[in-house]
Structure formats: structure tokens, C-alpha cells
Motif scaffolding. Structure first.
Motif, PDB file in Angstrom:
ATOM      1  N   GLY A   1       0.797  -1.300  -0.044  1.00 39.16           N
ATOM      2  CA  GLY A   1      -0.150  -0.086   0.026  1.00 39.16           C
ATOM      3  C   GLY A   1       0.870   1.139   0.009  1.00 39.16           C
ATOM      4  O   GLY A   1       0.701   2.232  -0.763  1.00 39.16           O
TER       5      GLY A   1
ATOM      6  N   THR B   1      -3.293  -3.082  -5.463  1.00 38.37           N
ATOM      7  CA  THR B   1      -3.387  -4.367  -5.033  1.00 38.37           C
ATOM      8  C   THR B   1      -2.309  -5.672  -5.599  1.00 38.37           C
ATOM      9  O   THR B   1      -2.050  -5.527  -6.657  1.00 38.37           O
ATOM     10  CB  THR B   1      -4.932  -4.902  -5.094  1.00 38.37           C
ATOM     11  OG1 THR B   1      -5.074  -4.953  -6.555  1.00 38.37           O
ATOM     12  CG2 THR B   1      -5.515  -4.039  -4.375  1.00 38.37           C
TER      13      THR B   1
ATOM     14  N   THR C   1      -5.393  -0.694   1.327  1.00 34.26           N
ATOM     15  CA  THR C   1      -6.014   0.354   1.051  1.00 34.26           C
ATOM     16  C   THR C   1      -5.767   1.502   2.222  1.00 34.26           C
ATOM     17  O   THR C   1      -5.792   2.533   1.971  1.00 34.26           O
ATOM     18  CB  THR C   1      -7.569   0.247   0.838  1.00 34.26           C
ATOM     19  OG1 THR C   1      -7.735  -0.646   0.018  1.00 34.26           O
ATOM     20  CG2 THR C   1      -8.334   1.287   0.677  1.00 34.26           C
TER      21      THR C   1
ATOM     22  N   THR D   1      -2.695   3.202   1.921  1.00 34.64           N
ATOM     23  CA  THR D   1      -2.420   4.051   0.852  1.00 34.64           C
ATOM     24  C   THR D   1      -2.983   5.667   1.666  1.00 34.64           C
ATOM     25  O   THR D   1      -2.739   6.613   1.075  1.00 34.64           O
ATOM     26  CB  THR D   1      -3.292   3.760  -0.383  1.00 34.64           C
ATOM     27  OG1 THR D   1      -4.741   3.584  -0.058  1.00 34.64           O
ATOM     28  CG2 THR D   1      -2.776   2.650  -1.003  1.00 34.64           C
ATOM     29  N   GLN D   2      -3.918   5.320   2.748  1.00 35.28           N
ATOM     30  CA  GLN D   2      -4.490   6.656   3.083  1.00 35.28           C
ATOM     31  C   GLN D   2      -3.704   7.474   4.235  1.00 35.28           C
ATOM     32  O   GLN D   2      -4.058   8.366   4.727  1.00 35.28           O
ATOM     33  CB  GLN D   2      -6.191   6.269   3.837  1.00 35.28           C
ATOM     34  CG  GLN D   2      -6.793   5.631   2.685  1.00 35.28           C
ATOM     35  CD  GLN D   2      -7.166   6.527   1.445  1.00 35.28           C
ATOM     36  OE1 GLN D   2      -7.520   7.548   1.595  1.00 35.28           O
ATOM     37  NE2 GLN D   2      -6.949   5.846   0.357  1.00 35.28           N
TER      38      GLN D   2
END
Length: 198
Positions: free
Chosen positions: A59, A65, A130, A133-134
Motif C-alpha cells: 500500500g 493490490t 487500502t 495508501t490513506q
């Protein structure tokens, strides 16, 4: 709240909820009916820590993915093999019965490998990617890893408690057949996921 704490708290909550009713939580329940709780929990923790470290790395570095078809297919075959192995049953010699540490080590390895394979490409792995990545930056990524790992271990810990109760209250043959059926279901589930996602 710092980046680490925010990432850890949100990751814990997301992964804990995502894990409820997931196949790996059902696996934890199954393993807990056959092995002592501590090696099961340690195996889950080790596999989760490694898998989620890979997830946050992916990530963080790629923001994408992993291709999951071959991983899911290999995992499906492994679970079918675990099912047949469970149906066959294991017989311990007197010497093996006296080696509690060997049994603990074998349970730890079996659980860690099964969980590692089950989690590759699973929704909790993808959710962890995910989340990573945030929360860019070392603190955020570390928080995602710590929070997601603890969230999954906590959810699977609940399943271990239930599995231990079932193990004390059901006959061994019923547990062996039930565990084998669950491994076959996990294998079929992973195979379907592999081909649907391809």
C-alpha cells in the motif's frame, strides 16, 4: 491525535469488523477445537503480522493490490489438503504424547502457514493495503500495521474462545469431521474467489 494513533485506531476498527464472520475467523475456531489456545493464537499473530507488513508495504510503495488468482488457487489446494489430513486423523505414539513442546510447535506452524495462505489476497489484506495508501508516512504506515494486526488477532481470539468451548463439549469424531468440512469449504471458497476475480 498523531498520525500513528489515528491510523492504528481506524485500522483496528476496520479490520476487527471486516474479520467478523470471515473465513479466517472460522479457521481460528476450527483450529482451536484441535489444538491448545496459545499456539493457535501465536500462529495467528505471526501470520497476521507478516501478512499485514506485506500489505502496508504494498500500500505504501505501490498503492495497488496484489494479483490474487494464483495465490488464491494455491491456498484453495492447500485447504483441501488440510481437509483430507484432518479426516485421516493423527495417531500419537507414547513418545509423541510426552512431547508437549513438539505438539505446540507443530500447531503453531500449521496455524501460521494456514493463516498466511488464507490471508493472501483476502479482504482484510486488501483493506490493509487500502488503509496504508490513506496514511502516508512512516508513522501512518506503522499505525496501520499495528492497528490492523491487533484488530485481526482480537477478532480471531473471540473465535478461539468459542472453539475451545466446542472442543470440550463435542465428541472428537464430530470435531474432526466438522473441521475437515470447514477446510473443504475454505478451499472451495478460495477457488471460487480466484476464478471470479480472474
Amino acid at each position: 491525535m498523531t498520525g500513528f494513533l489515528a491510523a492504528a485506531a481506524i485500522s483496528f476498527a476496520v479490520i476487527f469488523v471486516a474479520e467478523l464472520g470471515d473465513k479466517s475467523q472460522l479457521m481460528a475456531l476450527t483450529f482451536a477445537t484441535r489444538f491448545r489456545a496459545l499456539p493457535v493464537l501465536l500462529g495467528i499473530t505471526a501470520a497476521t503480522a507478516v501478512t499485514h507488513a506485506v500489505s502496508v508495504g504494498v500500500g505504501y510503495l505501490l498503492g495497488a493490490t496484489l494479483p490474487t488468482f494464483w495465490i488464491a488457487l494455491v491456498a484453495a489446494i492447500a485447504f483441501v489438503a488440510f481437509g483430507f489430513w484432518t479426516l485421516r486423523g493423527d495417531e500419537l505414539t507414547d513418545e509423541e504424547k510426552n512431547k508437549g513442546s513438539a505438539t505446540t510447535r507443530s500447531a503453531f506452524i500449521a496455524v501460521a502457514v494456514a493463516f498466511f495462505l488464507a490471508e493472501l489476497g483476502d479482504k482484510t489484506m486488501l483493506a490493509t493495503i487500502t488503509l496504508a495508501t490513506q496514511y502516508p508516512g512512516t508513522g501512518g504506515v506503522t499505525g496501520v500495521w499495528v492497528g490492523s494486526t491487533i484488530g485481526m488477532v482480537a477478532a480471531d481470539g473471540l473465535a478461539i474462545v468459542l472453539g475451545r468451548w466446542l472442543g470440550r463439549n463435542l465428541p472428537e469424531k464430530a470435531i474432526r469431521i466438522g473441521a475437515a468440512v470447514l477446510f473443504f469449504v475454505f478451499g472451495a471458497w478460495l477457488a471460487v474467489e480466484a476464478f471470479v476475480g480472474a
